[in-house]
Design a protein around this motif. Structure first.
Motif, short mmCIF file in Angstrom:
data_model
loop_
_atom_site.label_atom_id
_atom_site.label_comp_id
_atom_site.label_asym_id
_atom_site.label_seq_id
_atom_site.Cartn_x
_atom_site.Cartn_y
_atom_site.Cartn_z
N ALA A 6 -10.13 -16.26 -8.64
CA ALA A 6 -9.07 -15.28 -8.80
C ALA A 6 -9.41 -13.58 -8.10
CB ALA A 6 -8.30 -15.02 -10.67
N ILE A 7 -10.79 -13.43 -8.78
CA ILE A 7 -11.30 -12.93 -7.96
C ILE A 7 -11.50 -12.70 -5.88
CG2 ILE A 7 -13.46 -11.21 -7.91
CD1 ILE A 7 -13.87 -11.25 -10.65
N GLY A 8 -11.44 -13.37 -5.63
CA GLY A 8 -11.51 -13.75 -4.49
C GLY A 8 -9.94 -13.71 -3.84
N LEU A 9 -8.72 -14.27 -4.19
CA LEU A 9 -7.65 -14.19 -4.14
C LEU A 9 -7.16 -12.38 -4.78
CD1 LEU A 9 -5.52 -16.04 -3.57
CD2 LEU A 9 -5.08 -16.23 -5.70
N MET A 10 -7.24 -11.97 -5.18
CA MET A 10 -7.08 -10.65 -6.00
C MET A 10 -8.12 -9.73 -4.59
SD MET A 10 -4.49 -10.47 -7.68
CE MET A 10 -4.76 -12.14 -6.87
N THR A 11 -8.81 -10.11 -3.76
CA THR A 11 -9.48 -9.27 -2.74
C THR A 11 -9.03 -9.62 -1.42
OG1 THR A 11 -11.48 -9.07 -4.31
CG2 THR A 11 -11.34 -8.53 -1.12
N ALA A 12 -8.33 -10.40 -1.35
CA ALA A 12 -7.67 -10.83 -0.43
C ALA A 12 -6.34 -10.67 0.09
CB ALA A 12 -7.46 -11.88 0.15
N ALA A 13 -5.89 -9.90 -0.82
CA ALA A 13 -4.71 -9.64 -1.82
C ALA A 13 -4.72 -8.49 -1.13
CB ALA A 13 -4.02 -9.97 -3.23
N GLU A 14 -5.51 -7.69 -1.93
CA GLU A 14 -6.06 -6.21 -1.01
C GLU A 14 -5.67 -6.17 0.44
OE1 GLU A 14 -8.43 -2.38 -2.33
OE2 GLU A 14 -8.56 -4.39 -3.80
N GLU A 15 -6.67 -7.00 0.52
CA GLU A 15 -7.35 -6.41 2.40
C GLU A 15 -5.62 -6.94 2.83
OE1 GLU A 15 -10.02 -9.98 3.53
OE2 GLU A 15 -11.91 -8.08 2.22
N GLN A 16 -5.20 -7.88 2.90
CA GLN A 16 -3.10 -7.72 2.96
C GLN A 16 -3.02 -6.86 3.64
OE1 GLN A 16 -1.00 -11.51 1.38
NE2 GLN A 16 0.94 -10.46 1.81
N VAL A 17 -2.84 -6.29 2.40
CA VAL A 17 -2.37 -4.96 1.66
C VAL A 17 -2.56 -4.34 2.95
CG1 VAL A 17 -0.99 -3.09 1.22
CG2 VAL A 17 -0.95 -5.48 -0.57
N ARG A 18 -3.42 -3.99 2.90
CA ARG A 18 -4.14 -2.63 4.21
C ARG A 18 -4.23 -3.41 5.61
NH1 ARG A 18 -7.78 0.37 1.37
NH2 ARG A 18 -8.41 -0.31 -0.62
N ASN A 44 2.14 2.80 0.93
CA ASN A 44 0.39 1.57 1.04
C ASN A 44 -0.10 1.77 -0.72
OD1 ASN A 44 1.73 1.17 3.05
ND2 ASN A 44 0.18 2.68 4.41
N GLY A 45 0.17 3.38 -0.99
CA GLY A 45 -0.98 3.19 -2.03
C GLY A 45 -0.91 2.46 -3.01
N GLN A 46 0.89 2.70 -3.10
CA GLN A 46 1.32 2.01 -4.32
C GLN A 46 1.16 0.97 -4.46
OE1 GLN A 46 3.27 3.51 -7.22
NE2 GLN A 46 3.07 1.27 -7.71
N ALA A 47 1.40 0.10 -3.41
CA ALA A 47 1.54 -1.48 -2.77
C ALA A 47 -0.30 -1.58 -3.43
CB ALA A 47 1.52 -1.61 -1.37
N LEU A 48 -1.25 -0.93 -3.38
CA LEU A 48 -2.24 -1.42 -3.43
C LEU A 48 -2.84 -1.29 -5.41
CD1 LEU A 48 -5.11 0.42 -1.14
CD2 LEU A 48 -4.81 -2.02 -1.10
N GLN A 49 -2.24 -0.11 -5.83
CA GLN A 49 -1.54 0.18 -7.14
C GLN A 49 -1.23 -1.59 -7.86
OE1 GLN A 49 -0.57 3.12 -8.46
NE2 GLN A 49 -2.35 5.07 -7.88
N ASP A 50 -0.52 -1.55 -7.30
CA ASP A 50 0.46 -3.20 -7.86
C ASP A 50 -0.17 -4.29 -7.50
OD1 ASP A 50 2.41 -1.98 -8.26
OD2 ASP A 50 3.57 -2.30 -5.98
N VAL A 51 -1.00 -3.84 -6.60
CA VAL A 51 -2.43 -5.38 -6.48
C VAL A 51 -3.00 -5.36 -7.18
CG1 VAL A 51 -4.08 -6.10 -5.12
CG2 VAL A 51 -1.99 -5.61 -3.89
N GLN A 52 -3.44 -4.00 -8.19
CA GLN A 52 -4.60 -3.89 -8.99
C GLN A 52 -3.98 -4.52 -10.23
OE1 GLN A 52 -8.16 -3.08 -8.37
NE2 GLN A 52 -7.98 -3.94 -10.87
#
Length: 207
Positions: A6-18, A44-52
């Motif tokens: 799950a942690i790896g998946l969320m890290t990948a999601a954050e990288e996808q947004v960036r 972009n900042g809002q998208a990263l907050q949504d991922v978090q």
């Protein structure tokens, strides 16, 4: 195993947004005004907050799931072991009786946890999800670490189901028929829990 995934998946999601943000910036950066760039940075900042926020929800869901599932069985948590060992209840508290008592509570707490996470995190979430490429990459990485589903894992899963079934039916389908001449039962929860596990020593492994 599920938490690192799950942690790896969320890290990948954050990288996808960036990555998506950088690609759009490279594509349109030459024609954007200052106001447009500010709006894009805010988005972009809002998208990263949504991922978090989604990551928080996912990890809390794993924790809640472990807690809710642990309630259902006498072997679910260490506290249950201590309680079952108390003299006042040890003779009456068996696996199947606890399961009958705990599974409704577990079911209700799962619903409560789901509702809590949904209204706290998911309902207002604008996170659009993770694309197929990211999911496939994470799956391939996990597969390379743990390997494909094997026959040994299938055997263990089937024996686990047999063990649970025996624990449930033991008080009325096994113990009454295996007794001493004085009527004392020769089979308890430990007996039926160990019996399927012993079979693992006789099943050849393919690994």
């Amino acid at each position: 195993l599920i938490t690192p995934f799950a942690i790896g998946l969320m890290t990948a999601a954050e990288e996808q947004v960036r990555t998506s943000a950088d690609a759009l910036e490279d594509e349109d950066g030459s024609v954007e005004t200052g106001a447009t760039q500010e709006e894009r940075a805010r988005a972009n900042g809002q998208a990263l907050q949504d991922v978090q926020k989604f990551a928080d929800c996912l990890l809390l869901g794993i924790a809640y799931g472990a807690t809710c599932g642990g309630i259902a069985t006498i072997t679910g948590t260490l506290n249950h072991y201590f309680f079952a060992g108390e003299t006042l209840v040890s003779s009456e508290l068996v696996w199947s009786r606890w399961f009958g008592f705990g599974i409704p509570i577990s079911f209700v707490t799962v619903l409560a946890a789901y509702a809590s996470l949904y209204f706290r995190y998911v309902r207002s979430l604008r996170f659009q999800g993770i694309n197929h490429e990211v999911l496939q990459a994470e799956y391939d990485e996990l597969l390379s670490e743990v390997g494909p589903f094997s026959r040994d894992e299938l055997a263990v899963a089937l024996l686990q189901l047999v063990q649970i079934t025996l624990l449930i039916i033991r008080p009325f389908a096994i113990s009454p028929f295996i007794t001493t001449e004085f009527g004392s039962s020769l089979v308890n929860d430990a007996t039926v829990a160990c019996a399927p596990a012993i079979l693992l020593f006789f099943i050849p492994s393919v690994v």
